[in-house]
Scaffold this motif. Sequence first.
Motif, PDB file in Angstrom:
ATOM      1  N   ALA B  88      -3.246  -6.228   3.620  1.00  0.00           N
ATOM      2  CA  ALA B  88      -3.572  -5.100   2.747  1.00  0.00           C
ATOM      3  C   ALA B  88      -2.346  -4.200   2.616  1.00  0.00           C
ATOM      4  O   ALA B  88      -1.335  -4.397   3.282  1.00  0.00           O
ATOM      5  N   MET B  89      -2.484  -3.206   1.747  1.00  0.00           N
ATOM      6  CA  MET B  89      -1.532  -2.089   1.731  1.00  0.00           C
ATOM      7  C   MET B  89      -2.016  -1.061   2.748  1.00  0.00           C
ATOM      8  O   MET B  89      -3.215  -0.778   2.821  1.00  0.00           O
ATOM      9  N   TYR B  90      -1.082  -0.494   3.478  1.00  0.00           N
ATOM     10  CA  TYR B  90      -1.418   0.533   4.457  1.00  0.00           C
ATOM     11  C   TYR B  90      -0.696   1.823   4.080  1.00  0.00           C
ATOM     12  O   TYR B  90       0.521   1.834   3.896  1.00  0.00           O
ATOM     13  N   PHE B  91      -1.468   2.872   3.991  1.00  0.00           N
ATOM     14  CA  PHE B  91      -0.926   4.174   3.607  1.00  0.00           C
ATOM     15  C   PHE B  91      -1.087   5.161   4.743  1.00  0.00           C
ATOM     16  O   PHE B  91      -2.171   5.299   5.319  1.00  0.00           O
ATOM     17  N   CYS B  92      -0.017   5.866   5.014  1.00  0.00           N
ATOM     18  CA  CYS B  92      -0.036   6.980   5.939  1.00  0.00           C
ATOM     19  C   CYS B  92      -0.322   8.239   5.125  1.00  0.00           C
ATOM     20  O   CYS B  92       0.173   8.375   3.984  1.00  0.00           O
ATOM     21  N   ALA B  93      -1.125   9.145   5.645  1.00  0.00           N
ATOM     22  CA  ALA B  93      -1.482  10.350   4.900  1.00  0.00           C
ATOM     23  C   ALA B  93      -1.504  11.561   5.812  1.00  0.00           C
ATOM     24  O   ALA B  93      -1.777  11.450   7.018  1.00  0.00           O
ATOM     25  N   PHE B  94      -1.259  12.700   5.213  1.00  0.00           N
ATOM     26  CA  PHE B  94      -1.115  13.966   5.923  1.00  0.00           C
ATOM     27  C   PHE B  94      -2.044  14.989   5.298  1.00  0.00           C
ATOM     28  O   PHE B  94      -2.204  15.037   4.073  1.00  0.00           O
ATOM     29  N   GLN B  95      -2.635  15.810   6.140  1.00  0.00           N
ATOM     30  CA  GLN B  95      -3.516  16.866   5.649  1.00  0.00           C
ATOM     31  C   GLN B  95      -3.244  18.110   6.462  1.00  0.00           C
ATOM     32  O   GLN B  95      -3.308  18.079   7.686  1.00  0.00           O
ATOM     33  N   THR B  96      -2.966  19.232   5.784  1.00  0.00           N
ATOM     34  CA  THR B  96      -2.704  20.462   6.535  1.00  0.00           C
ATOM     35  C   THR B  96      -4.015  21.065   7.014  1.00  0.00           C
ATOM     36  O   THR B  96      -5.101  20.701   6.553  1.00  0.00           O
ATOM     37  N   GLY B  97      -3.890  22.049   7.858  1.00  0.00           N
ATOM     38  CA  GLY B  97      -5.083  22.717   8.345  1.00  0.00           C
ATOM     39  C   GLY B  97      -5.666  23.700   7.352  1.00  0.00           C
ATOM     40  O   GLY B  97      -6.758  24.213   7.546  1.00  0.00           O
ATOM     41  N   THR B  98      -4.962  23.943   6.257  1.00  0.00           N
ATOM     42  CA  THR B  98      -5.412  24.951   5.295  1.00  0.00           C
ATOM     43  C   THR B  98      -5.780  24.370   3.947  1.00  0.00           C
ATOM     44  O   THR B  98      -6.302  25.063   3.098  1.00  0.00           O
ATOM     45  N   ALA B  99      -5.518  23.108   3.726  1.00  0.00           N
ATOM     46  CA  ALA B  99      -5.829  22.501   2.427  1.00  0.00           C
ATOM     47  C   ALA B  99      -6.466  21.147   2.659  1.00  0.00           C
ATOM     48  O   ALA B  99      -6.049  20.407   3.542  1.00  0.00           O
ATOM     49  N   SER B 100      -7.451  20.801   1.856  1.00  0.00           N
ATOM     50  CA  SER B 100      -8.176  19.558   2.070  1.00  0.00           C
ATOM     51  C   SER B 100      -7.490  18.338   1.479  1.00  0.00           C
ATOM     52  O   SER B 100      -7.808  17.225   1.857  1.00  0.00           O
ATOM     53  N   LYS B 101      -6.589  18.541   0.540  1.00  0.00           N
ATOM     54  CA  LYS B 101      -6.007  17.381  -0.130  1.00  0.00           C
ATOM     55  C   LYS B 101      -5.143  16.584   0.839  1.00  0.00           C
ATOM     56  O   LYS B 101      -4.590  17.110   1.807  1.00  0.00           O
ATOM     57  N   LEU B 102      -5.062  15.284   0.564  1.00  0.00           N
ATOM     58  CA  LEU B 102      -4.223  14.394   1.349  1.00  0.00           C
ATOM     59  C   LEU B 102      -2.901  14.162   0.626  1.00  0.00           C
ATOM     60  O   LEU B 102      -2.876  14.010  -0.594  1.00  0.00           O
ATOM     61  N   THR B 103      -1.819  14.120   1.396  1.00  0.00           N
ATOM     62  CA  THR B 103      -0.507  13.736   0.877  1.00  0.00           C
ATOM     63  C   THR B 103      -0.185  12.363   1.450  1.00  0.00           C
ATOM     64  O   THR B 103      -0.185  12.191   2.674  1.00  0.00           O
ATOM     65  N   PHE B 104       0.070  11.409   0.568  1.00  0.00           N
ATOM     66  CA  PHE B 104       0.238  10.021   0.975  1.00  0.00           C
ATOM     67  C   PHE B 104       1.697   9.585   0.929  1.00  0.00           C
ATOM     68  O   PHE B 104       2.498  10.071   0.121  1.00  0.00           O
ATOM     69  N   GLY B 105       2.028   8.609   1.785  1.00  0.00           N
ATOM     70  CA  GLY B 105       3.282   7.888   1.658  1.00  0.00           C
ATOM     71  C   GLY B 105       3.147   6.826   0.588  1.00  0.00           C
ATOM     72  O   GLY B 105       2.082   6.647  -0.005  1.00  0.00           O
ATOM     73  N   THR B 106       4.221   6.082   0.363  1.00  0.00           N
ATOM     74  CA  THR B 106       4.235   5.080  -0.697  1.00  0.00           C
ATOM     75  C   THR B 106       3.658   3.737  -0.255  1.00  0.00           C
ATOM     76  O   THR B 106       3.515   2.828  -1.066  1.00  0.00           O
ATOM     77  N   GLY B 107       3.324   3.617   1.009  1.00  0.00           N
ATOM     78  CA  GLY B 107       2.619   2.435   1.473  1.00  0.00           C
ATOM     79  C   GLY B 107       3.501   1.340   2.023  1.00  0.00           C
ATOM     80  O   GLY B 107       4.685   1.229   1.691  1.00  0.00           O
ATOM     81  N   THR B 108       2.896   0.512   2.882  1.00  0.00           N
ATOM     82  CA  THR B 108       3.522  -0.699   3.417  1.00  0.00           C
ATOM     83  C   THR B 108       2.582  -1.854   3.135  1.00  0.00           C
ATOM     84  O   THR B 108       1.405  -1.802   3.527  1.00  0.00           O
ATOM     85  N   ARG B 109       3.106  -2.868   2.482  1.00  0.00           N
ATOM     86  CA  ARG B 109       2.289  -4.054   2.213  1.00  0.00           C
ATOM     87  C   ARG B 109       2.396  -4.995   3.402  1.00  0.00           C
ATOM     88  O   ARG B 109       3.483  -5.483   3.732  1.00  0.00           O
ATOM     89  N   LEU B 110       1.279  -5.229   4.074  1.00  0.00           N
ATOM     90  CA  LEU B 110       1.253  -6.101   5.248  1.00  0.00           C
ATOM     91  C   LEU B 110       0.623  -7.433   4.890  1.00  0.00           C
ATOM     92  O   LEU B 110      -0.470  -7.478   4.325  1.00  0.00           O
ATOM     93  N   GLN B 111       1.326  -8.504   5.225  1.00  0.00           N
ATOM     94  CA  GLN B 111       0.818  -9.856   5.022  1.00  0.00           C
ATOM     95  C   GLN B 111       0.644 -10.512   6.388  1.00  0.00           C
ATOM     96  O   GLN B 111       1.597 -10.593   7.171  1.00  0.00           O
ATOM     97  N   VAL B 112      -0.571 -10.934   6.675  1.00  0.00           N
ATOM     98  CA  VAL B 112      -0.838 -11.662   7.913  1.00  0.00           C
ATOM     99  C   VAL B 112      -0.894 -13.146   7.580  1.00  0.00           C
ATOM    100  O   VAL B 112      -1.662 -13.560   6.697  1.00  0.00           O
ATOM    101  N   THR B 113      -0.085 -13.931   8.282  1.00  0.00           N
ATOM    102  CA  THR B 113       0.019 -15.362   7.982  1.00  0.00           C
ATOM    103  C   THR B 113      -0.495 -16.209   9.134  1.00  0.00           C
ATOM    104  O   THR B 113      -0.567 -15.754  10.282  1.00  0.00           O
ATOM    105  N   LEU B 114      -0.823 -17.437   8.809  1.00  0.00           N
ATOM    106  CA  LEU B 114      -1.328 -18.374   9.826  1.00  0.00           C
ATOM    107  C   LEU B 114      -0.200 -18.837  10.734  1.00  0.00           C
ATOM    108  O   LEU B 114       0.958 -18.894  10.318  1.00  0.00           O
TER     109      LEU B 114
END
Lengths: 115, 114
Positions: B88-114
């Motif tokens: 999947a794509m994995y996103f890191c996100a940040f939320q301050t203590g004073t605002a509900s909105k999330l600020t996201f990174g640009t993501g890391t695409r993870l591939q799990v292989t056999l």
Amino acid sequence: GAGVSQSPSNKVTEKGKDVELRCDPISGHTALYWYRQSLGQGLEFLIYFQGNSAPDKSGLPSDRFSAERTGGSVSTLTIQRTQQEDSAVYLCASSLDGGRNQPQHFGDGTRLSIL
Amino acid sequence: AQTVTQSQPEMSVQEAETVTLSCTYDTSESNYYLFWYKQPPSRQMILVIRQEAYKQQNATENRFSVNFQKAAKSFSLKISDSQLGDTAMYFCAFQTGTASKLTFGTGTRLQVTL
């Protein structure tokens, strides 16, 4: 269903047309968020509704974008005079009360393509 | 303004192995929250794990754990015993203590292989 529902799933429209995207949050959730995910980018905050409070519109990119939430439930995001740069996935999320200890639950998004 | 940086656009790991995804953030706030979200091809964002900045103990959720280094403003995600369903794509996100909105990174695409 019990999750956040968004419609349509996909929308293709011509440049210059207006579009409306719908979000139905989880029942009982008073907080509702719209985000935009452009190709290869993370999610960008657009707007936030919490109960009867004035919405936080600080993320709306231009005055062509607007959103409303009627009756504290369903929300509609409207984009007027669409441009090609509006092409993106629009994601809606809801949380119980907007508190920082409440996780945001996301819908499957609407993929908007502007021709 | 807060920023979130994910410096690994793509990663690959073999099934049953361990992988660590990196995330750094910048903020002047002292009270905030950090999240990792997973986005499979279905597009739905799924919360994987969250960390409250005032808690020193690293959060864990089954095979998922974080390494939270507040001074370094680092918040990495470790996935143990990787499974094909972790692809999947994995996103890191940040939320301050004073605002509900999330600020996201640009993501890391993870591939799990056999």
